[in-house]
Design a protein around this motif. Sequence first.
Motif, PDB file in Angstrom:
ATOM      1  N   PRO A 245       0.581  -1.305   0.219  1.00 12.12           N
ATOM      2  CA  PRO A 245       0.048  -0.131  -0.291  1.00 12.12           C
ATOM      3  C   PRO A 245       1.057   1.346  -0.327  1.00 12.12           C
ATOM      4  O   PRO A 245       0.058   2.810  -0.308  1.00 12.12           O
ATOM      5  N   SER A 246       2.219   1.221   0.270  1.00 13.05           N
ATOM      6  CA  SER A 246       2.975   2.613   0.379  1.00 13.05           C
ATOM      7  C   SER A 246       3.905   3.093  -0.406  1.00 13.05           C
ATOM      8  O   SER A 246       4.174   3.639  -0.738  1.00 13.05           O
ATOM      9  N   ALA A 247       3.790   1.645  -1.755  1.00 12.71           N
ATOM     10  CA  ALA A 247       4.050   1.722  -3.169  1.00 12.71           C
ATOM     11  C   ALA A 247       3.524   3.161  -4.263  1.00 12.71           C
ATOM     12  O   ALA A 247       2.571   2.095  -4.328  1.00 12.71           O
ATOM     13  N   GLN A 248       4.117   3.900  -4.862  1.00  9.30           N
ATOM     14  CA  GLN A 248       3.224   4.462  -5.360  1.00  9.30           C
ATOM     15  C   GLN A 248       2.914   3.437  -6.435  1.00  9.30           C
ATOM     16  O   GLN A 248       1.682   3.937  -7.297  1.00  9.30           O
ATOM     17  N   LYS A 249       3.918   2.770  -7.763  1.00  9.77           N
ATOM     18  CA  LYS A 249       2.655   1.846  -8.479  1.00  9.77           C
ATOM     19  C   LYS A 249       3.387   0.261  -7.875  1.00  9.77           C
ATOM     20  O   LYS A 249       4.701  -0.390  -7.250  1.00  9.77           O
ATOM     21  N   VAL A 250       2.839  -0.755  -7.994  1.00  8.19           N
ATOM     22  CA  VAL A 250       2.893  -1.661  -8.156  1.00  8.19           C
ATOM     23  C   VAL A 250       2.173  -2.869  -9.500  1.00  8.19           C
ATOM     24  O   VAL A 250       1.727  -2.541 -10.547  1.00  8.19           O
ATOM     25  N   ILE A 251       3.728  -3.007 -10.256  1.00 16.07           N
ATOM     26  CA  ILE A 251       3.706  -3.948 -11.728  1.00 16.07           C
ATOM     27  C   ILE A 251       3.313  -5.251 -12.323  1.00 16.07           C
ATOM     28  O   ILE A 251       4.061  -6.154 -11.290  1.00 16.07           O
ATOM     29  N   VAL A 252       2.161  -5.681 -12.653  1.00 16.45           N
ATOM     30  CA  VAL A 252       3.380  -7.275 -13.340  1.00 16.45           C
ATOM     31  C   VAL A 252       3.971  -7.195 -14.574  1.00 16.45           C
ATOM     32  O   VAL A 252       3.398  -6.300 -15.896  1.00 16.45           O
ATOM     33  N   ALA A 253       5.027  -7.402 -14.541  1.00 17.10           N
ATOM     34  CA  ALA A 253       5.936  -7.418 -15.673  1.00 17.10           C
ATOM     35  C   ALA A 253       7.105  -8.102 -15.824  1.00 17.10           C
ATOM     36  O   ALA A 253       7.112  -8.690 -14.871  1.00 17.10           O
ATOM     37  N   LYS A 254       6.784  -8.661 -16.893  1.00 18.26           N
ATOM     38  CA  LYS A 254       8.159  -9.438 -17.304  1.00 18.26           C
ATOM     39  C   LYS A 254       9.621  -8.812 -17.567  1.00 18.26           C
ATOM     40  O   LYS A 254       9.406  -7.852 -17.595  1.00 18.26           O
ATOM     41  N   PRO A 255      10.336  -9.330 -17.822  1.00 25.00           N
ATOM     42  CA  PRO A 255      12.173  -8.643 -17.524  1.00 25.00           C
ATOM     43  C   PRO A 255      12.206  -7.903 -18.754  1.00 25.00           C
ATOM     44  O   PRO A 255      12.054  -6.303 -18.343  1.00 25.00           O
ATOM     45  N   GLU A 256      11.318  -8.283 -19.400  1.00 22.78           N
ATOM     46  CA  GLU A 256      12.069  -7.029 -20.952  1.00 22.78           C
ATOM     47  C   GLU A 256      11.267  -6.137 -20.595  1.00 22.78           C
ATOM     48  O   GLU A 256      10.805  -5.038 -22.184  1.00 22.78           O
ATOM     49  N   GLN A 257       9.696  -6.234 -20.126  1.00 19.86           N
ATOM     50  CA  GLN A 257       8.947  -5.217 -20.245  1.00 19.86           C
ATOM     51  C   GLN A 257       8.665  -3.711 -18.913  1.00 19.86           C
ATOM     52  O   GLN A 257       8.266  -3.052 -18.918  1.00 19.86           O
ATOM     53  N   VAL A 258      10.033  -4.176 -17.945  1.00 18.89           N
ATOM     54  CA  VAL A 258      10.498  -3.322 -16.935  1.00 18.89           C
ATOM     55  C   VAL A 258      10.957  -2.343 -17.363  1.00 18.89           C
ATOM     56  O   VAL A 258      10.313  -1.178 -17.067  1.00 18.89           O
ATOM     57  N   LEU A 259      11.770  -1.932 -17.681  1.00 16.62           N
ATOM     58  CA  LEU A 259      11.986  -0.056 -18.494  1.00 16.62           C
ATOM     59  C   LEU A 259      11.086   0.846 -19.116  1.00 16.62           C
ATOM     60  O   LEU A 259      11.342   1.753 -18.731  1.00 16.62           O
ATOM     61  N   SER A 260      10.001   0.037 -19.735  1.00 20.84           N
ATOM     62  CA  SER A 260       9.078   0.901 -20.126  1.00 20.84           C
ATOM     63  C   SER A 260       8.287   1.550 -19.186  1.00 20.84           C
ATOM     64  O   SER A 260       7.423   2.083 -19.011  1.00 20.84           O
ATOM     65  N   HIS A 261       7.565   0.792 -17.826  1.00 18.68           N
ATOM     66  CA  HIS A 261       6.922   1.363 -16.587  1.00 18.68           C
ATOM     67  C   HIS A 261       7.458   2.133 -16.048  1.00 18.68           C
ATOM     68  O   HIS A 261       6.970   2.765 -15.130  1.00 18.68           O
ATOM     69  N   ILE A 262       8.989   2.029 -16.447  1.00 17.53           N
ATOM     70  CA  ILE A 262       9.193   3.666 -15.674  1.00 17.53           C
ATOM     71  C   ILE A 262      10.876   4.581 -15.977  1.00 17.53           C
ATOM     72  O   ILE A 262      10.962   4.646 -16.575  1.00 17.53           O
TER      73      ILE A 262
END
Length: 379
Positions: A245-262
Amino acid sequence: MKELIDIVAAYDIAAKQGKKTALAIVVQVEGSAYRRAGARMLITEDGQLTGAISGGCLEGDALRKARLVILQQEPMLVTYDTTDDDDAKLGVGLGCNGIIHILIEPINEEPNNPISFLKTVIASRKNAVLVTLFSVEDRKAPQPGTCLCLTESGLLLNGLENSAHHAQIIIDAKRVMENGKSETKLYDGAMPYTAFVEFIKPLFSLVIIGAGNDAVPLAKFASVLGWDTTVIDGRPNYALPERFPSAQKVIVAKPEQVLSHISINEHTAFVLMTHNYNYELALLKELLPLQLNYIGILGPKKKLARLLAEIEDGGQKVTEEQLKSVYGPVGLDIGSEGSEEIALSIVAEIKAVLSHRKGYSLKYKPASIHAPHLTTITN
């Protein structure tokens, strides 16, 4: 930065309730003090305090002064000399052996008031500069207060146009933005003024790769520090907002998708703690070329050595420069046992690395805790 965020939030609440407020800022410290220049505290007319300008010894007197500032709607410079034994009689003896100058300014409805400047700095999410102008030589003289806000988006002024030094102050603010170091500068003239030209870094950003149970206390610690926290995992049954609950974002992603979210900058830290070797191998391949300042990897040295060897065996060269940013096993050596203590050691190491500190006991630091701001004199 967390203090600034808390102050802005408290101001918004006070404004909705119709309460008048004042902002106290430590503008100059001579010698030793609990807080250094840039420490701020919001004071409401009914005595609510947010932030801190000392270890608690000055707040009571500052509250009394702030109520007068709110009533008169004029900034006031207050000086506390903790090298003087008489201060102990007044109840403000800090045992710090320093002289502390604090500017208290009322917050009114004008567009570019100090709180609006703080909001601009927070919203920019990048480096910024604030200038606070005051007169130590004559505390009864007009105290301009917070008069300039510089971000990458532009320049905002509040009364600085009326100052004889405005052109030079803007030049100095731009130099501080470029150098990344705050300055205290004295401007000579018929009425000498001092400017605290403050360099403000954006929030630290922590990207936790892994949403297991040991990631929960790490996200909590980061929240206490006010860090912008993102939790990412490939498992949808773990990466759940209700678990973090304290995190600004909680994301489900594969390794190759991680950088596109941040969004990544020099204040971004990654901690890999998925307990999934293949996930971390795939992600580390993408992170190393980015020349990040901090990549922490949970687990023994043998695991890290195997990861790096496998990356190189795959044809991707791992340079010495890239290895400087890799911290594995992650965390400072504080004898951690259990996930909470491990989380403590991790956030302590991230803070030390991103602040360019060694992370050892202050007992062994040969110089003072805080380096003095550069002071220059111009005619």
